[in-house]
Design an enzyme around this catalytic site. Sequence first.
Site, PDB file in Angstrom:
ATOM      1  N   ASP A 192      45.245  46.914  43.925  1.00 51.55           N
ATOM      2  CA  ASP A 192      44.301  46.084  44.680  1.00 51.55           C
ATOM      3  C   ASP A 192      44.595  44.596  44.522  1.00 51.55           C
ATOM      4  O   ASP A 192      44.262  43.789  45.384  1.00 51.55           O
ATOM      5  CB  ASP A 192      42.873  46.394  44.200  1.00 51.55           C
ATOM      6  CG  ASP A 192      41.833  45.464  44.815  1.00 51.55           C
ATOM      7  OD1 ASP A 192      41.655  45.519  46.038  1.00 51.55           O
ATOM      8  OD2 ASP A 192      41.217  44.677  44.072  1.00 51.55           O
ATOM      9  N   LEU A 273      35.725  41.523  47.357  1.00 50.27           N
ATOM     10  CA  LEU A 273      35.948  40.652  48.524  1.00 50.27           C
ATOM     11  C   LEU A 273      37.408  40.250  48.693  1.00 50.27           C
ATOM     12  O   LEU A 273      37.727  39.448  49.571  1.00 50.27           O
ATOM     13  CB  LEU A 273      35.081  39.382  48.390  1.00 50.27           C
ATOM     14  CG  LEU A 273      33.565  39.620  48.400  1.00 50.27           C
ATOM     15  CD1 LEU A 273      32.828  38.325  48.125  1.00 50.27           C
ATOM     16  CD2 LEU A 273      33.117  40.193  49.742  1.00 50.27           C
ATOM     17  N   ARG A 274      38.283  40.803  47.838  1.00 54.77           N
ATOM     18  CA  ARG A 274      39.690  40.398  47.903  1.00 54.77           C
ATOM     19  C   ARG A 274      40.296  40.730  49.274  1.00 54.77           C
ATOM     20  O   ARG A 274      41.078  39.959  49.820  1.00 54.77           O
ATOM     21  CB  ARG A 274      40.474  41.061  46.776  1.00 54.77           C
ATOM     22  CG  ARG A 274      41.825  40.401  46.522  1.00 54.77           C
ATOM     23  CD  ARG A 274      42.505  40.966  45.291  1.00 54.77           C
ATOM     24  NE  ARG A 274      42.058  40.326  44.071  1.00 54.77           N
ATOM     25  CZ  ARG A 274      41.589  40.976  43.014  1.00 54.77           C
ATOM     26  NH1 ARG A 274      41.482  42.279  43.030  1.00 54.77           N
ATOM     27  NH2 ARG A 274      41.216  40.320  41.940  1.00 54.77           N
ATOM     28  N   GLY A 275      39.919  41.875  49.833  1.00 58.50           N
ATOM     29  CA  GLY A 275      40.443  42.278  51.148  1.00 58.50           C
ATOM     30  C   GLY A 275      40.066  41.289  52.236  1.00 58.50           C
ATOM     31  O   GLY A 275      40.893  40.931  53.087  1.00 58.50           O
TER      32      GLY A 275
END
Length: 335
Positions: A192, A273-275
């Site tokens: 991720d 919230l990385r995506g």
Amino acid sequence: MIEQKKINSPVFPFTAIVGQEEMKLALQLNVIDPRIGGVMIMGDRGTGKSTTIRAIADLLPEIEVIKDDPFNSAPDNLNNLNEIIKIKTPMIDLPLGATEDRVCGTIDIEKALTDGVKAFEPGLLAKANRGILYVDEVNLLDDHLVDILLDSAASGINTVEREGISIRHPARFVLVGSGNPEEGELRPQLLDRFGMHAVIKTVKDPKLRVKVVEERTLFDANPDAWISKYEKEQESLKNRIIEARDLISSVQISDDLKLKISQVCSELDVDGLRGDIVTNRASKAFAAFNNKQEVTTQDIEKVITLCLRHRLRKDPLETIDSGDKVKKVFEKIFE
């Protein structure tokens, strides 16, 4: 200004690489904006992963550094008394058996205690500063080392601590990992943290396979002639990347498109919230790469699968490919 002598062996031109568009796009966007967070490339053996990564590094413009500086430091001001030289953008290979000391660097405790100086021997992270760090078979690397690499790539800093002595130095680089899925996947929490995930497959079309073999054979027979053949294309792409780097800070993305990106992430049940952040950054980089100051739906469509496919929760009963699932939800929300 002193030019550093080039003693590098010939590198296959990036613009001569046939196919593997996903991998090439992910690499180009990461060198335009390293904040995207690097790229994980998974695919069969012998699909040109290492060749392509070395080719993108060779394509990049030279950087100015302070001579003999172990961290490739940039000149800090016009009055700098140090000698300035130009070097190729660093491209560092991390060997599979590398130890933590080899990666991070070591502190000579004895010298520090007896002479009262911080005797630091820089590691691979120092050499990779302002360049590319490539880890082949990253899925076989010790999880602890992968954590260190990802931490440094995200923070831009490497910290080495031994016996109460601490050293910090800049370690800003594009982290590129590659691997063969047959040899195992990275743990989801590590995967991720890679900005993008490119999947490459062996070319099936016989005509295309013949073309790939012929191009490689001709390059091996006469590298200089082959490199000169692609000189104009290489220069054109190099300039396009430089211009995109300059333009990216002024690229805008509308609130409506930001909202739709987050709707896609939410519907796909992407953790954290990385995506959302990576998709926004990659969309801007792609717009800049195409000399645009405003992100469009088409820009997002081009990058969103690369940014999200590895963030989906694995369902053993799921028959649809993660990339296809991202496309399906994208089309539904952006219709």
